[in-house]
Design a protein around this motif. Structure first.
Motif, PDB file in Angstrom:
ATOM      1  N   GLN A 247      -4.866  23.999  -2.992  1.00  0.00           N
ATOM      2  CA  GLN A 247      -4.802  24.371  -1.689  1.00  0.00           C
ATOM      3  C   GLN A 247      -4.326  25.663  -1.446  1.00  0.00           C
ATOM      4  OE1 GLN A 247      -2.676  20.966  -0.023  1.00  0.00           O
ATOM      5  NE2 GLN A 247      -4.521  19.840   0.356  1.00  0.00           N
ATOM      6  N   ARG A 248      -4.734  26.286  -0.412  1.00  0.00           N
ATOM      7  CA  ARG A 248      -4.095  27.449   0.093  1.00  0.00           C
ATOM      8  C   ARG A 248      -2.691  27.314   0.619  1.00  0.00           C
ATOM      9  NH1 ARG A 248      -7.929  32.016   2.601  1.00  0.00           N
ATOM     10  NH2 ARG A 248      -9.077  32.336   0.734  1.00  0.00           N
ATOM     11  N   PRO A 249      -1.789  28.097   0.537  1.00  0.00           N
ATOM     12  CA  PRO A 249      -0.341  27.734   1.125  1.00  0.00           C
ATOM     13  C   PRO A 249      -0.485  28.002   2.589  1.00  0.00           C
ATOM     14  CG  PRO A 249      -0.377  29.852   0.138  1.00  0.00           C
ATOM     15  CD  PRO A 249      -1.947  29.343  -0.392  1.00  0.00           C
ATOM     16  N   PRO A 250       0.585  27.185   3.203  1.00  0.00           N
ATOM     17  CA  PRO A 250       0.468  27.250   4.690  1.00  0.00           C
ATOM     18  C   PRO A 250       0.823  28.688   4.998  1.00  0.00           C
ATOM     19  CG  PRO A 250       2.384  26.017   3.690  1.00  0.00           C
ATOM     20  CD  PRO A 250       1.434  26.229   2.659  1.00  0.00           C
ATOM     21  N   MET A 251       0.434  29.194   6.098  1.00  0.00           N
ATOM     22  CA  MET A 251       0.664  30.222   6.751  1.00  0.00           C
ATOM     23  C   MET A 251       1.451  30.272   7.809  1.00  0.00           C
ATOM     24  SD  MET A 251      -0.942  32.297   4.449  1.00  0.00           S
ATOM     25  CE  MET A 251      -1.156  33.911   5.276  1.00  0.00           C
ATOM     26  N   TYR A 252       2.260  31.454   8.022  1.00  0.00           N
ATOM     27  CA  TYR A 252       3.269  31.345   9.397  1.00  0.00           C
ATOM     28  C   TYR A 252       3.204  32.606  10.202  1.00  0.00           C
ATOM     29  CZ  TYR A 252       5.696  27.697   6.458  1.00  0.00           C
ATOM     30  OH  TYR A 252       5.965  26.173   5.975  1.00  0.00           O
ATOM     31  N   LYS A 253       3.224  32.302  11.385  1.00  0.00           N
ATOM     32  CA  LYS A 253       3.156  33.437  12.337  1.00  0.00           C
ATOM     33  C   LYS A 253       4.702  33.939  12.420  1.00  0.00           C
ATOM     34  CE  LYS A 253       1.311  30.596  15.326  1.00  0.00           C
ATOM     35  NZ  LYS A 253       0.658  29.891  16.667  1.00  0.00           N
ATOM     36  N   VAL A 254       4.874  35.068  12.640  1.00  0.00           N
ATOM     37  CA  VAL A 254       6.234  35.746  12.727  1.00  0.00           C
ATOM     38  C   VAL A 254       5.909  36.367  14.528  1.00  0.00           C
ATOM     39  CG1 VAL A 254       7.438  37.885  12.333  1.00  0.00           C
ATOM     40  CG2 VAL A 254       6.375  36.774  10.571  1.00  0.00           C
ATOM     41  N   LEU A 255       6.945  36.031  15.158  1.00  0.00           N
ATOM     42  CA  LEU A 255       6.948  36.230  16.711  1.00  0.00           C
ATOM     43  C   LEU A 255       8.058  37.023  17.044  1.00  0.00           C
ATOM     44  CD1 LEU A 255       6.574  32.326  17.408  1.00  0.00           C
ATOM     45  CD2 LEU A 255       4.787  33.944  17.718  1.00  0.00           C
ATOM     46  N   LEU A 256       7.879  38.049  17.970  1.00  0.00           N
ATOM     47  CA  LEU A 256       8.899  38.826  18.396  1.00  0.00           C
ATOM     48  C   LEU A 256       9.051  38.464  19.867  1.00  0.00           C
ATOM     49  CD1 LEU A 256      10.171  40.828  16.985  1.00  0.00           C
ATOM     50  CD2 LEU A 256       8.755  42.572  18.097  1.00  0.00           C
TER      51      LEU A 256
END
Length: 113
Positions: A30-39
């Motif tokens: 499985q692909r690792p989960p991705m995370y959004k970086v927010l400003l």
């Protein structure tokens, strides 16, 4: 001898149902989960500083950084990148540390995509 092709049946020791036959199971990684970086927007951090942060830590051109900075300013937040957990965590820490060292209240967070 006959001219028929050789066939094995269950009686002849055929392979059907033979427990000695191994089957290969293919596992899918499985692909690792991705995370959004927010400003996040605030009323004190100068716009030029935000542009500089986006160029320095997210590799954006000046034009891209300026557009994102305007989005943060107008909408209150913007996604500045999507990364694996470790990379996102590092970027958030770098931005927060850099902002604190320059005495700006700029906030940077991450959330699962």
């Amino acid at each position: 001898m006959t001219d028929r092709p050789f066939q094995m049946s269950d009686k002849d020791g055929g392979r059907d149902g033979d427990p000695a036959v191994l089957t290969k199971t293919r596992t899918r990684t499985q692909r690792p989960p991705m995370y959004k970086v927010l400003l996040l927007n605030d009323d004190y951090t100068p716009m030029e500083f935000v542009v500089h942060v986006l160029e320095r830590f997210f590799g954006m051109s000046h034009a891209q950084a300026f557009e994102i900075m305007l989005t943060v300013h107008k909408k209150g937040l913007a996604v500045v990148g999507v990364f694996s957990f470790e990379v996102a965590e590092t970027k958030v820490a770098q931005v927060m540390d850099f902002a604190r060292r320059h005495q700006h209240p700029l906030q940077c967070t991450m959330e699962k995509e």
